[in-house]
Design an enzyme around this catalytic site. Structure first.
Site, mmCIF file in Angstrom:
data_model
loop_
_atom_site.group_PDB
_atom_site.id
_atom_site.type_symbol
_atom_site.label_atom_id
_atom_site.label_comp_id
_atom_site.label_asym_id
_atom_site.label_seq_id
_atom_site.Cartn_x
_atom_site.Cartn_y
_atom_site.Cartn_z
ATOM 1 N N GLY A 185 67.976 41.277 32.341
ATOM 2 C CA GLY A 185 68.359 39.915 32.676
ATOM 3 C C GLY A 185 69.498 39.434 31.803
ATOM 4 O O GLY A 185 70.295 40.226 31.295
ATOM 5 N N CYS A 239 74.653 43.744 37.196
ATOM 6 C CA CYS A 239 75.074 43.648 35.798
ATOM 7 C C CYS A 239 76.267 44.541 35.498
ATOM 8 O O CYS A 239 77.004 44.300 34.542
ATOM 9 C CB CYS A 239 73.903 43.987 34.871
ATOM 10 N N TRP A 297 66.026 39.589 39.912
ATOM 11 C CA TRP A 297 65.969 39.438 41.358
ATOM 12 C C TRP A 297 67.006 40.265 42.100
ATOM 13 O O TRP A 297 66.925 40.395 43.312
ATOM 14 C CB TRP A 297 66.151 37.959 41.727
ATOM 15 N N ASN A 298 67.991 40.833 41.417
ATOM 16 C CA ASN A 298 69.092 41.443 42.165
ATOM 17 C C ASN A 298 68.759 42.816 42.737
ATOM 18 O O ASN A 298 69.228 43.164 43.816
ATOM 19 C CB ASN A 298 70.363 41.494 41.319
ATOM 20 N N GLU A 301 68.157 45.457 28.898
ATOM 21 C CA GLU A 301 69.399 45.661 29.628
ATOM 22 C C GLU A 301 69.902 44.288 30.041
ATOM 23 O O GLU A 301 69.279 43.602 30.856
ATOM 24 C CB GLU A 301 69.197 46.542 30.871
ATOM 25 N N LEU A 302 71.038 43.896 29.451
ATOM 26 C CA LEU A 302 71.464 42.509 29.548
ATOM 27 C C LEU A 302 72.766 42.375 30.344
ATOM 28 O O LEU A 302 73.033 43.163 31.231
ATOM 29 C CB LEU A 302 71.579 41.934 28.138
ATOM 30 N N LYS A 336 56.225 41.337 35.363
ATOM 31 C CA LYS A 336 56.490 39.964 35.781
ATOM 32 C C LYS A 336 57.811 39.983 36.546
ATOM 33 O O LYS A 336 58.881 39.998 35.960
ATOM 34 C CB LYS A 336 56.586 39.026 34.574
ATOM 35 N N GLU A 394 79.930 36.133 32.300
ATOM 36 C CA GLU A 394 79.398 36.809 33.486
ATOM 37 C C GLU A 394 79.159 35.799 34.596
ATOM 38 O O GLU A 394 78.413 34.831 34.422
ATOM 39 C CB GLU A 394 78.095 37.527 33.143
#
Length: 498
Positions: free
Chosen positions: A234, A290, A157-158, A256-257, A181, A389
């Site tokens: 996410g 992130c 969502w960012n 990508e975490l 999605k 985080e």
């Protein structure tokens, strides 16, 4: 163009058309600055995901897409980039109202976003294999890169448009079809992007969007047997589950975490510039990125000056309506995120951290989910506010004495997404950049990005590469072809040939 002043209803976008949810259910999306309902979106479940994957597979096998030349694929990508530019005045406020990101930042992103599609448009017909020398000159061996098939893209969502583009553009460039999605908090711009892809000329079913919740639509997409690839941005915890699901079916995943990125400020740095880099690294986008530089390590000789400068700027950051050009800090994207940030600051206090500025929730004068820019000191790497985080406008600052200590402290984390180095010593810049466990290292700058520059997370920050020429390998499979040009029969059928 939808009117965000009047709540509307969005359907899934499957096979080139809006599609009602199989369950008949919808959910509300709200403006985090005001808590007002913006729109209703279809609540996707497994049947909707199956319909979308089926449409994507059909489009993948359709000659209109399958037999399209690489150059023509490039033309479609370029047209999509042009349409994004033409519709920027619609998309920027749409995303700003959906997740609270500053309108002026979104305008900047929309100005840059077409370049991603133009980059991959130019790359589309530069993707090729190689001729491989064989020991027998009568044998021709060559390789080709082929699309993998249906790609599932799960986006957060960012930065919905930007992070969707990081997956969609290379996937389309290489000839795949996609089921997106988006986050349930920010569905609108992903759906609008799919409409623009159809308008650009992509055949129906090449780009599909199923909206809904992660435990329903997201999980169904991850586990769908028709997927050939999963790309996810996410949390690390969710990424771990997705990686396990993909590995169990022997399909690829690009993840990508999370991150807990350090910024190292050395004694020879321009402290004023470093302070602005700290502010940009953690307070821009309300810290909801992130790559946020949420751990600051400052040499003891400049520690107090840096703190004073950062706190002075943090106290003057203008909080308010993200659509107001004067606003510098918008809301957190939703109530639970605001509460999570507040909880972490309270936890930090209980762990012994001291709040120099900020440390409180706010409604921003609008009734929304705001949190003050917050600076924590008296911290160390054993504290959860330093290890975990937070994803909000919270920075932890600690001193160091030597370069060796700074690198050790910076690397004492499970994450390895990004890092910043502030120094006027060129040798130190290269030396420290080489020793940091981070996929991206910025020196005397922060949050710089380009479609041409590859991005990879180390350690628990992810797997695979986004952006750059290297990203096309994430969405292709390599095939080796052997052609025997000799006309005489094989002399010995029981020996391996080369």
């Amino acid at each position: 163009m939808p009117d965000l002043n009047t709540p509307t209803t969005w359907q899934h976008f499957i096979g080139g058309s809006p599609v009602e949810p199989a369950s008949g259910e919808y959910f509300d999306s709200t403006d985090p600055a005001t808590r007002r309902t913006l729109y209703r979106a279809a609540r996707g479940t497994a049947p909707d995901v199956d319909r979308a994957v089926t449409a994507a597979r059909k489009a993948f096998e359709d000659p209109r897409w399958r037999d399209l030349s690489q150059t023509r694929r490039g033309h479609l990508l370029r047209r999509l980039g042009e349409l994004l530019a033409e519709n920027a005045d619609e998309l920027a406020p749409m995303e700003s109202r959906d997740n609270g990101k500053l309108l002026r930042e979104m305008r900047g992103q929309l100005a840059a976003l077409p370049e991603y599609y133009h980059y991959y448009a130019g790359l589309a017909d530069k993707i090729h294999g190689a001729t491989v020398p064989a020991s027998d000159l009568r044998v021709l061996n060559y390789t080709v890169r082929e699309p993998v098939g249906v790609v599932g893209a799960i986006t957060p969502w960012n930065s919905p448009l930007t992070l969707t583009t990081s997956k969609l553009a290379p996937a389309l460039c290489t000839g795949n079809t996609v089921v997106i999605k988006p986050s349930e908090y920010t569905s609108a711009t992903g759906l609008r992007l799919a409409e623009l892809a159809l308008e650009a000329g992509f055949p129906p079913g090449v780009v599909n969007v199923v909206t809904g919740f992660g435990v329903e639509a997201g999980a169904a997409l991850v586990d769908h047997p028709g997927l050939a690839k999963i790309s996810f941005t996410g949390s690390t915890a969710t990424g771990s589950r997705i990686a396990a699901s993909a590995a169990s079916r022997f399909i690829g995943s690009t993840l990508e975490l999370g991150g807990k990125s350090p910024q190292l400020v050395f004694e020879d740095a321009d402290v004023g510039n470093a302070a602005m880099g700290v502010v940009a690294g953690v307070f821009a986008a309300a810290g909801q990125t992130c790559i946020a530089g949420s751990r600051v390590l400052a040499h003891r000789s400049v520690y107090e000056e840096l703190l004073e400068r950062v706190c002075e700027r943090a106290r003057t950051i203008r909080i308010g309506d993200p659509l107001d050009e004067a606003t510098e800090l918008g809301p957190l994207a939703f109530e639970a995120q605001r509460d999570k940030v507040a909880g972490y600051v309270d936890l930090g206090r209980s762990e012994g951290a001291r709040v120099l500025t900020g440390g409180a929730s706010s409604d921003g004068g609008l009734g929304g989910y705001f949190y003050e820019p917050t600076v924590l000191v008296d911290v160390d790497n054993s504290m959860r506010v330093v290890r975990e985080e937070i994803f909000g406008p919270v920075v932890a600052v600690m001193p160091f004495d030597t370069e060796e200590e700074a690198v050790r402290l910076a690397n004492e984390t499970e994450y390895g997404l990004a890092a910043g180095v502030w120094t006027s010593n060129l040798a130190r810049a290269h030396r420290v950049a080489g020793r940091l466990d981070a996929g991206t290292v910025w020196v005397n700058t922060y949050r710089a990005m380009s479609p041409m520059s590859p991005r990879q997370g180390f350690k628990s920050s992810g797997v695979g590469i986004e952006h750059g020429t290297e990203s096309v390998n994430e969405y292709t499979r390599l095939k080796s072809v052997w052609i025997n040009t000799a006309e005489e029969p094989v002399a010995d059928p029981f020996t391996m040939r080369s």
